[in-house]
Design an enzyme around this catalytic site. Structure first.
Site, PDB file in Angstrom:
ATOM      1  N   GLY A  28      11.936   2.490   1.319  1.00 29.46           N
ATOM      2  CA  GLY A  28      11.516   3.528   0.117  1.00 29.46           C
ATOM      3  C   GLY A  28      11.617   5.400   1.114  1.00 29.46           C
ATOM      4  O   GLY A  28      11.213   6.285   0.599  1.00 29.46           O
ATOM      5  N   THR A  29      12.443   4.828   2.413  1.00 32.65           N
ATOM      6  CA  THR A  29      12.475   6.369   3.134  1.00 32.65           C
ATOM      7  C   THR A  29      13.968   6.779   2.982  1.00 32.65           C
ATOM      8  O   THR A  29      13.549   8.168   2.420  1.00 32.65           O
ATOM      9  CB  THR A  29      12.897   5.347   4.924  1.00 32.65           C
ATOM     10  OG1 THR A  29      11.497   5.354   5.211  1.00 32.65           O
ATOM     11  CG2 THR A  29      12.890   6.629   5.691  1.00 32.65           C
TER      12      THR A  29
ATOM     13  N   ASN B 238      -1.032   5.528   2.807  1.00 34.65           N
ATOM     14  CA  ASN B 238      -0.660   3.670   2.634  1.00 34.65           C
ATOM     15  C   ASN B 238      -1.651   3.496   5.019  1.00 34.65           C
ATOM     16  O   ASN B 238      -2.078   2.307   4.323  1.00 34.65           O
ATOM     17  CB  ASN B 238       0.320   3.654   4.254  1.00 34.65           C
ATOM     18  CG  ASN B 238       0.520   4.846   4.516  1.00 34.65           C
ATOM     19  OD1 ASN B 238       0.370   6.318   4.254  1.00 34.65           O
ATOM     20  ND2 ASN B 238       1.311   4.965   6.373  1.00 34.65           N
TER      21      ASN B 238
ATOM     22  N   GLN C  24       2.725   2.414  -1.627  1.00 34.63           N
ATOM     23  CA  GLN C  24       1.503   1.396  -1.351  1.00 34.63           C
ATOM     24  C   GLN C  24       1.051   1.044  -3.206  1.00 34.63           C
ATOM     25  O   GLN C  24       0.017   0.442  -3.666  1.00 34.63           O
ATOM     26  CB  GLN C  24       0.384   1.930  -0.842  1.00 34.63           C
ATOM     27  CG  GLN C  24       1.334   2.161   0.789  1.00 34.63           C
ATOM     28  CD  GLN C  24       1.055   0.665   1.095  1.00 34.63           C
ATOM     29  OE1 GLN C  24       1.097  -0.439   0.445  1.00 34.63           O
ATOM     30  NE2 GLN C  24       2.283   1.186   2.549  1.00 34.63           N
TER      31      GLN C  24
ATOM     32  N   GLY D 285      10.716  -2.838  -2.296  1.00 40.16           N
ATOM     33  CA  GLY D 285      10.547  -3.997  -2.105  1.00 40.16           C
ATOM     34  C   GLY D 285       9.224  -4.753  -0.828  1.00 40.16           C
ATOM     35  O   GLY D 285       8.691  -5.491  -1.898  1.00 40.16           O
ATOM     36  N   HIS D 286       9.481  -5.176  -0.246  1.00 41.06           N
ATOM     37  CA  HIS D 286       8.685  -5.561   1.008  1.00 41.06           C
ATOM     38  C   HIS D 286       7.188  -5.014   1.318  1.00 41.06           C
ATOM     39  O   HIS D 286       6.179  -6.091   1.468  1.00 41.06           O
ATOM     40  CB  HIS D 286       9.439  -5.186   2.471  1.00 41.06           C
ATOM     41  CG  HIS D 286       8.823  -3.795   2.725  1.00 41.06           C
ATOM     42  ND1 HIS D 286       8.337  -4.333   3.968  1.00 41.06           N
ATOM     43  CD2 HIS D 286       8.971  -3.156   3.386  1.00 41.06           C
ATOM     44  CE1 HIS D 286       7.473  -2.812   4.402  1.00 41.06           C
ATOM     45  NE2 HIS D 286       9.009  -1.867   3.840  1.00 41.06           N
TER      46      HIS D 286
ATOM     47  N   THR E 143      28.067  -0.978  -1.782  1.00 42.85           N
ATOM     48  CA  THR E 143      27.686  -1.927  -2.617  1.00 42.85           C
ATOM     49  C   THR E 143      26.155  -2.421  -2.387  1.00 42.85           C
ATOM     50  O   THR E 143      26.094  -2.545  -1.573  1.00 42.85           O
ATOM     51  CB  THR E 143      28.857  -2.968  -2.077  1.00 42.85           C
ATOM     52  OG1 THR E 143      30.249  -2.455  -1.178  1.00 42.85           O
ATOM     53  CG2 THR E 143      28.490  -4.251  -2.389  1.00 42.85           C
TER      54      THR E 143
ATOM     55  N   CYS F 227      -0.054   3.751  20.032  1.00 40.18           N
ATOM     56  CA  CYS F 227       0.216   4.447  20.976  1.00 40.18           C
ATOM     57  C   CYS F 227       1.505   5.136  21.196  1.00 40.18           C
ATOM     58  O   CYS F 227       2.176   4.455  21.141  1.00 40.18           O
ATOM     59  CB  CYS F 227       0.058   3.022  22.511  1.00 40.18           C
ATOM     60  SG  CYS F 227      -0.058   3.536  24.082  1.00 40.18           S
TER      61      CYS F 227
END
Length: 394
Positions: free
Chosen positions: A76-77, A158, A186, A207-208, A244, A332
């Site tokens: 996505g990035t 998100n 999302q 995809g993830h 590829t 953090c």
């Protein structure tokens, strides 16, 4: 020893999802027997190319696009960067971008570093959000100028799951002659999307987030939209993204998109009911707990809840001991806690912003898991508050 996934209560699906077993099964032949390059002229590679064509059609069908409007990327990035930088290359005379204060770092960090990356000055309008995480459309409309190259607004946040009216915003942008991009990472697979009926020019997905592997993404480029590739190289993706193809992952994504379409109703009924039960149980049984984000205009799987006077990281550590996985709304950095930029933009009180937990469910979650979390969370919060010098129970 790795923790057995069967012993984990996984409520962190907005971070990443389990790769569906059916997706793994679909991918395996392309990690072993069918290893040909889809760009090769011989039949052995050609059969792989045919499988990619089928996967592209499955992705397009899920979001109401045409197969030729789908560009496979690494994540996505990459898709976000490609869309925004493409617009700036297409309109080099335009130096203005409109986005929001609650965007994912994939968009936020790019916009913050544009001047360094491009060697040119840009002006960014950061749209504020209301206390419930929603946007003011009139303020958005007034932010557009003749110098605006592109608008980039996420479909759903998100952290809070709040859904933005991107279809209406895209039309407003087009009325002003401005390109529109949405990071829909999302939203895809959780809410119905039909891009044929929108003015959206670019859409990113990953995809993830919908039970496909990590390392595969998509950029939707509406037919006729001016486009400049981010990665130049070979002729892959019709010259729109060199390199590829990640064959097995693309084929896995195609299968995941088919499953997401079939599971859409379950996401918006059973999963939503589990989310609502979890929210109700926590808010009713834990004092000084509050929901972050609009009650209704949200993804069906997401609940962001703040527990005042405790630290999110401490909550997660105690949850982790019970094999409950979720995310904190604070991060953090260099030894000092910084509240989530999303919650800061919403004006969530400092005493609550640090103690925010995001619960994000999937079709794999069960009612028994939700019951377990509702049972255990009150004592976790109570024990941590007992150690806090700021907590005084009313």
């Amino acid at each position: 020893m790795p923790l057995d996934h069967e012993n984990v209560i996984y409520l962190d699906n907005n971070a990443t999802t389990r790769v569906a077993p059916e997706v793994v099964e679909t991918m395996l032949p392309y990690l072993s027997n069918y290893y040909g390059n889809p760009s090769s002229m011989h039949n052995f590679g050609g059969q792989v190319g045919a499988a990619l064509k089928d996967a592209r059609a499955s992705v397009a069908e899920l979001i109401g696009a045409a197969p030729e409007e789908i560009v496979f990327t690494s994540c996505g990035t990459e898709s976000d960067s490609t869309a925004i930088l493409s617009a700036l290359c297409t309109f080099p005379e335009k130096r203005h971008i409109v986005t929001t204060r609650v965007e994912h770092p994939a968009v936020k960090s790019l916009c913050e570093n544009l001047d360094t990356l491009t060697g040119r000055k840009h002006r960014i309008t950061w749209l504020p959000v209301e206390s419930d995480g929603t946007l003011d459309l009139e303020q958005f409309r007034q932010s557009l100028t003749e110098d605006t190259a592109i608008v980039s607004v996420m479909w759903a946040n998100n952290e809070t799951g709040v859904i933005f009216p991107v279809e209406e915003m895209a039309q407003i942008a087009h009325d002003h002659g401005v390109l529109f991009h949405t990071d829909a990472v999302q939203a895809v697979g959780k809410v119905p999307i039909n891009l044929k009926e929108t003015a959206i020019d670019f859409l990113s997905l990953s995809g993830h987030k919908l039970h496909a592997p990590k390392g595969i993404g998509v950029l939707y480029v509406k037919k006729g939209t001016p486009y400049v590739p981010f990665l130049n190289g070979g002729h892959q993706e019709n010259g729109r993204r060199g390199g590829t193809e990640n064959v097995a992952s693309i084929i896995g994504l195609g299968k995941a998109c088919q499953m997401a379409a079939a599971n859409m109703e379950e996401e918006n009924t059973r999963v939503k009911a589990l989310r609502d039960k979890l929210e109700k149980g926590l808010l009713e049984n834990i004092p000084k707990a509050l929901l972050n984000g609009h009650k209704d205009k949200r993804l069906p799987n997401t609940a962001n809840i703040s527990f005042e006077y405790v630290e999110g990281e401490a909550i997660l550590l105690h949850m982790n001991q019970l094999n409950i996985c979720a995310s904190s709304g604070s991060a953090c950095t260099s030894g000092s806690l910084e509240p989530s930029h999303v919650l800061r933009a919403m004006g969530v009180p400092f005493t609550a912003a640090h103690g925010s937990i995001r619960f994000s469910l999937s079709v794999y979650n069960t009612e028994q898991e939700v019951d377990f979390v509702i049972e255990k969370m009150p004592s976790i919060i109570a024990n941590l508050r007992a150690l806090s010098p700021f907590w005084e129970e009313e």
